[in-house]
Write an enzyme that holds these catalytic residues in place. Sequence first.
Site, PDB file in Angstrom:
ATOM      1  CG  ASN A   8      -1.675   1.240   1.450  1.00 36.04           C
ATOM      2  OD1 ASN A   8      -1.807   2.056   0.534  1.00 36.04           O
ATOM      3  ND2 ASN A   8      -2.225   1.414   2.643  1.00 36.04           N
ATOM      4  CD1 TRP A   9       3.712   1.281  -2.742  1.00 35.94           C
ATOM      5  CD2 TRP A   9       4.064   2.702  -4.441  1.00 35.94           C
ATOM      6  NE1 TRP A   9       4.735   0.769  -3.506  1.00 35.94           N
ATOM      7  CE2 TRP A   9       4.967   1.618  -4.555  1.00 35.94           C
ATOM      8  CE3 TRP A   9       4.095   3.713  -5.403  1.00 35.94           C
ATOM      9  CZ2 TRP A   9       5.902   1.528  -5.597  1.00 35.94           C
ATOM     10  CZ3 TRP A   9       5.024   3.627  -6.434  1.00 35.94           C
ATOM     11  CH2 TRP A   9       5.914   2.545  -6.526  1.00 35.94           C
ATOM     12  CE  LYS A  10       0.392   3.352   4.822  1.00 38.63           C
ATOM     13  NZ  LYS A  10       0.285   3.481   6.248  1.00 38.63           N
ATOM     14  CG  HIS A  92      -5.625   1.541   5.413  1.00 40.02           C
ATOM     15  ND1 HIS A  92      -5.189   2.456   6.349  1.00 40.02           N
ATOM     16  CD2 HIS A  92      -4.564   0.740   5.149  1.00 40.02           C
ATOM     17  CE1 HIS A  92      -3.908   2.211   6.619  1.00 40.02           C
ATOM     18  NE2 HIS A  92      -3.509   1.177   5.907  1.00 40.02           N
ATOM     19  CD  GLU A  94      -2.723   5.195   6.986  1.00 37.58           C
ATOM     20  OE1 GLU A  94      -2.703   5.279   5.745  1.00 37.58           O
ATOM     21  OE2 GLU A  94      -1.766   4.741   7.650  1.00 37.58           O
ATOM     22  CD  GLU A 162      -3.179  -2.853   7.458  1.00 35.93           C
ATOM     23  OE1 GLU A 162      -2.096  -3.084   6.922  1.00 35.93           O
ATOM     24  OE2 GLU A 162      -3.815  -1.798   7.278  1.00 35.93           O
ATOM     25  N   GLY A 168       2.825   2.054  10.588  1.00 32.41           N
ATOM     26  CA  GLY A 168       3.762   3.160  10.410  1.00 32.41           C
ATOM     27  C   GLY A 168       4.519   3.547  11.665  1.00 32.41           C
ATOM     28  CB  SER A 206       5.634  -1.991  11.806  1.00 29.34           C
ATOM     29  OG  SER A 206       5.195  -0.675  12.075  1.00 29.34           O
ATOM     30  N   GLY A 227       2.942  -1.255   4.191  1.00 26.59           N
ATOM     31  CA  GLY A 227       2.945   0.160   3.833  1.00 26.59           C
ATOM     32  C   GLY A 227       4.342   0.625   3.461  1.00 26.59           C
ATOM     33  N   GLY A 228       5.037   1.211   4.422  1.00 25.67           N
ATOM     34  CA  GLY A 228       6.335   1.835   4.157  1.00 25.67           C
ATOM     35  C   GLY A 228       7.323   0.945   3.429  1.00 25.67           C
TER      36      GLY A 228
HETATM   37  C1  PEP Z   1      -0.483  -0.083   5.943  1.00 23.43           C
HETATM   38  O1  PEP Z   1      -0.467   1.019   5.429  1.00 23.43           O
HETATM   39  O2  PEP Z   1      -1.440  -0.825   5.737  1.00 23.43           O
HETATM   40  C2  PEP Z   1       0.641  -0.479   6.762  1.00 23.43           C
HETATM   41  C3  PEP Z   1       0.607  -1.646   7.332  1.00 23.43           C
HETATM   42  O3  PEP Z   1       1.690   0.420   6.898  1.00 23.43           O
HETATM   43  P1  PEP Z   1       3.157   0.098   7.493  1.00 23.43           P
HETATM   44  O4  PEP Z   1       3.621  -1.209   6.896  1.00 23.43           O
HETATM   45  O5  PEP Z   1       3.990   1.252   7.060  1.00 23.43           O
HETATM   46  O6  PEP Z   1       3.018  -0.028   8.976  1.00 23.43           O
END
Ligand code: PEP
Length: 245
Positions: A8-10, A92, A94, A162, A168, A206, A227-228
């Site tokens: 997920n590049w957000k 999600h 967010e 999640e 993050g 993470s 994500g990251g």
């Molecule tokens: C996400 O955006 O779904 C996520 C899990 O982010 P990260 O891996 O950066 O914690």
Amino acid sequence: MKKLAAGNWKMNGSAAALSQVQALLAAHPAPSCEMLLCPPATLIAQMSAAARGSALKIGGQDCHAKPSGAHTGDLSASLLKDAGASHVILGHSERRADHLETDALVRAKAEAALATGLITIICVGETEAQRDAGQTLNIIGAQLTASLPDTATAATVVIAYEPVWAIGTGRTPTLGQIAEVHAFLRARLTERFPDAAQMRLLYGGSVKPSNAAEIFAVPHVDGALVGGASLLAADFGAIVTALGV
Ligand code: PEP
């Protein structure tokens, strides 16, 4: 069941970031798991073109519940599909926090996505305050019940657990906590869906190259939503490798 590494590049990624897709495909031309990247909507068409004929699938990060109409700034499931998406992330944390998305709205969006033929990743997860209050399974159970359409199948829906506090932050639950939630998800899904044993359950929060293998060894973890660490081909590729082992 084929496992799934989903990125997920957000709200990250300009056209220059497409070089990461080329690097990923060069390093992983035939991965043993499924690979999915969900870039910002502005990149879906270009990324889909870059991934055509490869093992990489492309997805959106949200869609509207309606098929079309006067909804400025929104994207319907069919517009995502038209741009080249095969998947969409819904619910999600967010989106739930920034746009006040409720379980009912997530379900309506999921119904729209499934009707359009998009494979739908539905996210659930507790906040830190909810975990501290011992409410984790209650919260996740309620989200699962209310966010999933009755038409969900193992082929069309993926669940992502999640924990909000792990996204993050560099923090992750213990392997025991992940195991508890994933076993609970499998049991709950089994009560409702005949093919629940085949429904993929992703862990997200993470995930990085250094912790992916131990997380993937947890029972009922069928992949990751990342994500990251999905922004760089080297990191995401290492997670793909860990999942394929
Ligand atoms: C996400 O955006 O779904 C996520 C899990 O982010 P990260 O891996 O950066 O914690």
